[in-house]
Scaffold this active site. Structure first.
Site, PDB file in Angstrom:
ATOM      1  N   ARG A   1       0.833  -1.211   0.000  1.00  0.00           N
ATOM      2  CA  ARG A   1       0.000   0.000   0.000  1.00  0.00           C
ATOM      3  C   ARG A   1       0.867   1.261   0.000  1.00  0.00           C
ATOM      4  O   ARG A   1       0.550   2.237  -0.674  1.00  0.00           O
ATOM      5  CB  ARG A   1      -0.960  -0.008   1.200  1.00  0.00           C
ATOM      6  CG  ARG A   1      -1.998   1.108   1.116  1.00  0.00           C
ATOM      7  CD  ARG A   1      -3.094   0.952   2.157  1.00  0.00           C
ATOM      8  NE  ARG A   1      -2.569   1.026   3.504  1.00  0.00           N
ATOM      9  CZ  ARG A   1      -3.268   0.717   4.596  1.00  0.00           C
ATOM     10  NH1 ARG A   1      -4.525   0.320   4.491  1.00  0.00           N
ATOM     11  NH2 ARG A   1      -2.730   0.806   5.787  1.00  0.00           N
TER      12      ARG A   1
ATOM     13  N   LYS B   1      -2.688   6.422   1.299  1.00  0.00           N
ATOM     14  CA  LYS B   1      -2.539   6.894   2.687  1.00  0.00           C
ATOM     15  C   LYS B   1      -1.575   8.082   2.709  1.00  0.00           C
ATOM     16  O   LYS B   1      -0.376   7.917   2.960  1.00  0.00           O
ATOM     17  CB  LYS B   1      -2.043   5.733   3.547  1.00  0.00           C
ATOM     18  CG  LYS B   1      -2.348   5.895   5.019  1.00  0.00           C
ATOM     19  CD  LYS B   1      -2.264   4.563   5.744  1.00  0.00           C
ATOM     20  CE  LYS B   1      -2.322   4.719   7.238  1.00  0.00           C
ATOM     21  NZ  LYS B   1      -3.575   5.301   7.735  1.00  0.00           N
TER      22      LYS B   1
ATOM     23  N   GLU C   1     -16.402   6.166   4.961  1.00  0.00           N
ATOM     24  CA  GLU C   1     -15.619   5.631   6.070  1.00  0.00           C
ATOM     25  C   GLU C   1     -15.488   6.670   7.164  1.00  0.00           C
ATOM     26  O   GLU C   1     -15.916   7.815   7.024  1.00  0.00           O
ATOM     27  CB  GLU C   1     -14.240   5.178   5.589  1.00  0.00           C
ATOM     28  CG  GLU C   1     -13.348   6.284   5.059  1.00  0.00           C
ATOM     29  CD  GLU C   1     -11.931   5.802   4.750  1.00  0.00           C
ATOM     30  OE1 GLU C   1     -11.434   4.907   5.425  1.00  0.00           O
ATOM     31  OE2 GLU C   1     -11.324   6.364   3.812  1.00  0.00           O
TER      32      GLU C   1
HETATM   33  N1  PLP Z   1      -9.323   4.318   6.775  1.00  0.00           N
HETATM   34  C1  PLP Z   1      -8.498   5.301   7.140  1.00  0.00           C
HETATM   35  C2  PLP Z   1      -8.827   6.679   6.705  1.00  0.00           C
HETATM   36  C3  PLP Z   1      -7.361   5.019   7.913  1.00  0.00           C
HETATM   37  O1  PLP Z   1      -6.537   5.991   8.299  1.00  0.00           O
HETATM   38  C4  PLP Z   1      -7.099   3.695   8.296  1.00  0.00           C
HETATM   39  C5  PLP Z   1      -5.902   3.374   9.052  1.00  0.00           C
HETATM   40  O2  PLP Z   1      -4.920   2.952   8.540  1.00  0.00           O
HETATM   41  C6  PLP Z   1      -7.992   2.710   7.896  1.00  0.00           C
HETATM   42  C7  PLP Z   1      -9.093   3.051   7.146  1.00  0.00           C
HETATM   43  C8  PLP Z   1      -7.765   1.296   8.263  1.00  0.00           C
HETATM   44  O3  PLP Z   1      -6.762   0.717   7.481  1.00  0.00           O
HETATM   45  P1  PLP Z   1      -5.909  -0.484   8.024  1.00  0.00           P
HETATM   46  O4  PLP Z   1      -6.864  -1.533   8.430  1.00  0.00           O
HETATM   47  O5  PLP Z   1      -5.076  -0.899   6.873  1.00  0.00           O
HETATM   48  O6  PLP Z   1      -5.120   0.034   9.164  1.00  0.00           O
HETATM   49  C1  COI Z   2      -3.908   3.354  11.477  1.00  0.00           C
HETATM   50  O1  COI Z   2      -4.879   2.710  11.832  1.00  0.00           O
HETATM   51  O2  COI Z   2      -2.768   2.870  11.404  1.00  0.00           O
HETATM   52  C2  COI Z   2      -4.034   4.732  11.097  1.00  0.00           C
HETATM   53  O3  COI Z   2      -3.187   5.190  10.395  1.00  0.00           O
HETATM   54  C3  COI Z   2      -5.163   5.504  11.599  1.00  0.00           C
HETATM   55  C4  COI Z   2      -4.771   6.818  12.205  1.00  0.00           C
HETATM   56  C5  COI Z   2      -3.932   6.677  13.416  1.00  0.00           C
HETATM   57  C6  COI Z   2      -4.213   7.754  11.207  1.00  0.00           C
END
Ligand code: PLP
Ligand code: COI
Length: 336
Positions: A79, A181, A217
């Site tokens: 990612r 991200k 989200e």
């Molecule tokens: N959506 C957003 C906007 C986020 O910042 C995060 C955190 O990383 C997620 C979703 C969840 O992603 P992940 O499960 O890969 O941590």
């Molecule tokens: C995560 O879940 O790792 C995120 O990046 C969410 C937030 C702390 C930005």
């Protein structure tokens, strides 16, 4: 420093070591661990002016036998490179990314919370465009760093349900940067998030930017719902972050819980179909959603005080795998 492992929030704590590596003249240097938690960068760095930066978030989990698990770190690497490609940044090779994460975990081993505390070591890989520049164009150099700190629950109370409110603001555009991200998405979420908190909600829920009729989200986590006929549903949209936790839950709902699990549109006038709902992500883990303040209703799902049974089962499966108590699907865990 004494740390109260059982009562950590999600705050910066300085740990002794972080990894840093520089990309210059078309290649990465070896990289090294350093104790310096400050970055010295050029004032013209594209990361500072034009938001040419991206980051990741993942966790290290202390297992019962004292070893440490990393959860789907290769997905974080992939990612980050998707983010890098979208912003024309130097990519970080997957083996370098994983090695950096492992070195940082090992060097800060004393800060990996004990098994059973519920806390984990949060790792923050960060890639930024640096070096001399002022025109609107990609940076000539890049810094890749990984630092870490022990963390507890992201939303207060962990498995205690939390409430959200629909936002009028958009977080990202359909063909924009919502699916990667990058810091700009989060800067754009500060004001809506602040306004939600002023109204005593944990955060806001963004709707699809085109029509404002579908759930996208939360500012820091994906949304999922459990329908009354036991289907696991999570929004499908080009402008949300493809959450690694979300894809893990889709898999676990289907394979371990025998549910139908799908990504599809979640219309805001169809919330009645859900008996439970939650927010999921690395930091959020699984946070049950008690209620959502919609534009014209206060919609309670399972309960504002109790976690629902399906959400609890998903939580137990996911965290059981992460902490090494339940067998993981192939390739999900790196034990170090
Ligand atoms: N959506 C957003 C906007 C986020 O910042 C995060 C955190 O990383 C997620 C979703 C969840 O992603 P992940 O499960 O890969 O941590
Ligand atoms: C995560 O879940 O790792 C995120 O990046 C969410 C937030 C702390 C930005």
């Amino acid at each position: 420093m004494t740390i109260d492992w059982d009562n950590l929030g999600f705050d910066y704590i300085k740990t002794p070591f972080r990894y840093i590596s520089t990309w210059k003249n078309g290649q990465w240097d070896e990289g090294e661990l350093t104790e310096d938690n400050t970055l010295h960068i050029h004032e013209g760095s594209a990361a500072l002016h034009y938001g040419q930066q991206c980051f990741e978030g993942l966790k290290a989990y202390r297992c019962k036998d004292g070893s440490i698990n990393l959860f789907r770190v290769d997905e974080n690497s992939k990612r980050m490179n998707r983010s890098a490609r979208r912003l024309l940044m130097a990519e970080v090779p997957e083996d370098k990314f994983i090695r950096a994460v492992e070195e940082v975990v090992k060097a800060n081993e004393a800060f990996v919370p004990p098994y059973g505390s519920g806390s984990t070591l949060y790792l923050r890989p960060l890639l930024i465009g640096v070096g001399e520049g002022i025109g609107v164009k990609p940076a000539p150099e890049y810094l890749f760093t990984v630092f870490c700190m022990p963390v507890g629950a992201y939303f207060k109370g962990g498995l205690t349900p939390t409430n959200f409110i629909f936002s009028d603001y958009d977080r990202a555009a359909p063909q924009g940067t919502g699916a990667i991200k990058v810091g700009g998405n989060y800067a754009a979420s500060f004001l809506p998030g602040e306004e939600a908190k002023e109204k005593s909600f944990s955060d806001c829920i963004y709707l699809d930017p085109k029509t404002h009729t579908k759930i996208e989200e939360v500012g820091s986590a994906n949304f999922f719902g459990i329908t009354k006929d036991d289907r696991f549903i999570t929004p499908l949209s080009p402008s949300i972050l493809p959450s690694i936790t979300k894809y893990s839950l889709l898999y676990l709902a289907e394979h371990n819980l025998g549910m139908e699990a799908v990504e599809e549109d979640v219309y805001i006038d169809s919330l009645d179909q859900f008996k439970e709902a939650g927010a999921c992500g690395t930091a959020a883990v699984i946070s049950p959603i008690g209620a959502i303040q919609t534009y014209d209703d206060f919609h309670v799902f399972y309960s504002e005080t109790e976690v629902g049974p399906v959400t609890q089962k998903l939580y137990d499966e996911l965290t059981g795998i992460q902490f090494g108590d339940i067998a993981a699907p192939d390739g999900w865990i790196r034990n170090i």
